[in-house]
Every structure is written in C-alpha cells, then in structure tokens.
Design a protein around this motif. Structure first.
Motif, PDB file in Angstrom:
ATOM      1  N   TRP A 260      43.599  37.205  41.596  1.00  0.00           N
ATOM      2  CA  TRP A 260      42.884  37.141  42.875  1.00  0.00           C
ATOM      3  C   TRP A 260      43.747  37.705  44.006  1.00  0.00           C
ATOM      4  CZ3 TRP A 260      38.589  36.687  45.566  1.00  0.00           C
ATOM      5  CH2 TRP A 260      38.643  36.245  46.895  1.00  0.00           C
ATOM      6  N   GLY A 261      45.013  37.320  44.054  1.00  0.00           N
ATOM      7  CA  GLY A 261      45.900  37.800  45.107  1.00  0.00           C
ATOM      8  C   GLY A 261      46.114  39.300  45.039  1.00  0.00           C
ATOM      9  N   TRP A 262      46.290  39.828  43.829  1.00  0.00           N
ATOM     10  CA  TRP A 262      46.523  41.264  43.680  1.00  0.00           C
ATOM     11  C   TRP A 262      45.294  42.064  44.099  1.00  0.00           C
ATOM     12  CZ3 TRP A 262      44.932  45.752  41.469  1.00  0.00           C
ATOM     13  CH2 TRP A 262      45.872  46.779  41.347  1.00  0.00           C
ATOM     14  N   ILE A 263      44.112  41.603  43.713  1.00  0.00           N
ATOM     15  CA  ILE A 263      42.874  42.307  44.076  1.00  0.00           C
ATOM     16  C   ILE A 263      42.691  42.326  45.589  1.00  0.00           C
ATOM     17  CG2 ILE A 263      40.356  42.196  43.962  1.00  0.00           C
ATOM     18  CD1 ILE A 263      40.693  41.141  41.090  1.00  0.00           C
ATOM     19  N   ASN A 264      42.961  41.199  46.244  1.00  0.00           N
ATOM     20  CA  ASN A 264      42.857  41.155  47.704  1.00  0.00           C
ATOM     21  C   ASN A 264      43.792  42.173  48.346  1.00  0.00           C
ATOM     22  OD1 ASN A 264      41.316  38.732  49.263  1.00  0.00           O
ATOM     23  ND2 ASN A 264      41.698  38.191  47.133  1.00  0.00           N
ATOM     24  N   SER A 265      45.022  42.240  47.849  1.00  0.00           N
ATOM     25  CA  SER A 265      45.986  43.197  48.395  1.00  0.00           C
ATOM     26  C   SER A 265      45.539  44.630  48.122  1.00  0.00           C
ATOM     27  CB  SER A 265      47.369  42.945  47.777  1.00  0.00           C
ATOM     28  OG  SER A 265      47.820  41.642  48.077  1.00  0.00           O
ATOM     29  N   PHE A 266      45.000  44.868  46.934  1.00  0.00           N
ATOM     30  CA  PHE A 266      44.534  46.208  46.574  1.00  0.00           C
ATOM     31  C   PHE A 266      43.402  46.663  47.491  1.00  0.00           C
ATOM     32  CE2 PHE A 266      41.514  48.882  44.249  1.00  0.00           C
ATOM     33  CZ  PHE A 266      42.330  49.928  43.838  1.00  0.00           C
ATOM     34  N   MET A 267      42.473  45.775  47.782  1.00  0.00           N
ATOM     35  CA  MET A 267      41.298  46.161  48.572  1.00  0.00           C
ATOM     36  C   MET A 267      41.647  46.511  50.018  1.00  0.00           C
ATOM     37  SD  MET A 267      38.773  46.238  46.471  1.00  0.00           S
ATOM     38  CE  MET A 267      37.259  46.231  47.437  1.00  0.00           C
ATOM     39  N   VAL A 268      42.777  46.008  50.520  1.00  0.00           N
ATOM     40  CA  VAL A 268      43.172  46.324  51.903  1.00  0.00           C
ATOM     41  C   VAL A 268      44.396  47.243  51.938  1.00  0.00           C
ATOM     42  CG1 VAL A 268      42.193  44.210  52.833  1.00  0.00           C
ATOM     43  CG2 VAL A 268      44.578  44.218  52.089  1.00  0.00           C
ATOM     44  N   HIS A 269      44.711  47.874  50.796  1.00  0.00           N
ATOM     45  CA  HIS A 269      45.822  48.829  50.698  1.00  0.00           C
ATOM     46  C   HIS A 269      47.165  48.183  51.029  1.00  0.00           C
ATOM     47  CE1 HIS A 269      43.152  52.444  50.419  1.00  0.00           C
ATOM     48  NE2 HIS A 269      42.330  51.653  51.077  1.00  0.00           N
TER      49      HIS A 269
END
Length: 217
Positions: A197-206
């Motif tokens: 979940w944390g990685w996806i959130n970071s990925f979506m906002v670059h």
C-alpha cells in the motif's frame, strides 16, 4: 479493521508480487502461483469428498423413519445442510483458483490516475451468489476505477500467525459511501502488510521512495 493513510510513504519494497513497473504504470499480482495451486487442491478435495457425502446422507434420510429414528433423522438432516453449505462455499472458491489468470493482476496508471482490475468474478468476500453464476465458472470481473476514489483498509486476523490483508474500498466519487471493494494484498504477516500500500501511494505521486526497480521480476 483500520484505515490506511493516503499519500507518499518512505518505505522500500522488495516483493515478487510487483510483476512489472515503468514510468507510467505498475502491476501487482495478488496470488502467488504456489498458493493458488495449494488452495485449488484443498477446495477440489472438499468438493470431491462432499458431493457423494450429500448423496449418501440424502439416501439415508429417505430410508430413515423420522418418527421411530428421530435422532438419526435430525443428525443426518443437519449433516446434509452443513455439507450443502460447505459445497456452496467451496465451488466458487474452486472456480476462482482454477480459472484465475496470471495471479489476478491489478494495474495502477499514475499518468491517467486509473486503476484496472482483471480478476475472477469469485475473487471477493461474497458468500451469497445468484444460482446462475454457478454455471459460469470462467465469469470475470473487469473494472476501471479512479485512484482518487480508492481508500485503503487493513484487516487484521487475530490468530496466532497475526496475518493482515489490505483491501481497497471503492467510494462513490466525492463521498465516503463504499460501493465496491478490491483485495489488494491478501494474508501478509506483520509489518510487511502495509508495504505494498505504501509503495503504490508513493508510485502514484512520483515519490522518490517508489523505485520502479524494486520488484523481483
């Protein structure tokens, strides 16, 4: 149950469920092949064992005199009902594990802000199903969602193994009314349960912590 904050996380990820990532989108699988094969065998055994059991118990009910053999009749009736409920649960699970493709991927596109789901119709928390779907074992659910409408929830299993699952709740745009749900990261132990979940959130906002080389593919 617990809500997960949305936004960038400073957490690394080294996970074989990240099947692909580039500067535009990433794809996570939600079923490891070994787990899928294991649960497929379990549910297949359940169905194979219970179907003849239901037939034999039904014959016993037919031959039993409910007045003279009341206890035997009631015990057999309870056995038939319990077996039918177990088969009713196991058959959709069997369909799910048998016909799931490539780990049931979920794709996050940070350029468009869209999330794409391609999964078995039976990959959900539902117990009650319309009878017609039992005749459609390959039925699929293909959906497109806006990332802004998805909210993370962690579900804790209070067993000795302390497993947790991360679920995406789909809300009506502009509201907190839940209209659907998506299993994101099933059965993860300990602190690792929120890393995806944390990685996806970071990925979506670059965010810099989401390195597209973090996957083990």
């Amino acid at each position: 149950f617990g809500d997960l904050d949305k936004g960038p996380y400073s957490v690394p990820l080294h996970d074989d469920r990240l099947s692909y990532a580039n500067n535009t989108y990433c794809a996570f699988i939600r079923q490891i092949p070994s787990d899928q094969a294991f649960y497929l065998c379990i549910h297949m055994i359940i169905v194979i064992f219970l179907c003849p059991t239901i037939v034999l118990l039904s014959i016993l009910i037919y031959l039993c005199n409910p007045i003279l053999e009341t206890k035997l009749f009631l015990a057999t009736l309870v056995g038939v009902i319990a077996s039918c409920c177990a088969v009713y649960y196991a058959v959709p699970q069997l369909y799910h594990y048998l016909f799931s493709r490539r780990g049931s991927p979920i794709i996050f596109n940070r350029k468009t802000g869209k999330v794409y789901v391609n999964e078995s119709y039976f990959f959900n928390f539902k117990f009650l199903h319309h009878p017609s779907v039992f005749l459609q074992p390959k039925k699929r659910r293909i959906k497109e969602y806006d990332w802004d409408d998805l909210h993370g929830v962690i579900i804790h299993n209070m067993s000795r193994n302390a497993l947790s699952s991360t679920v995406l709740m789909v809300c009506q745009p502009g509201t907190h009314q839940v209209i659907d749900h998506i299993m994101l990261d099933p059965m993860r132990a300990g602190a690792g349960s929120t890393f995806v979940w944390g990685w996806i959130n970071s990925f979506m906002v670059h965010y810099k912590s989401a390195n597209i080389d973090d996957g083990e593919y």
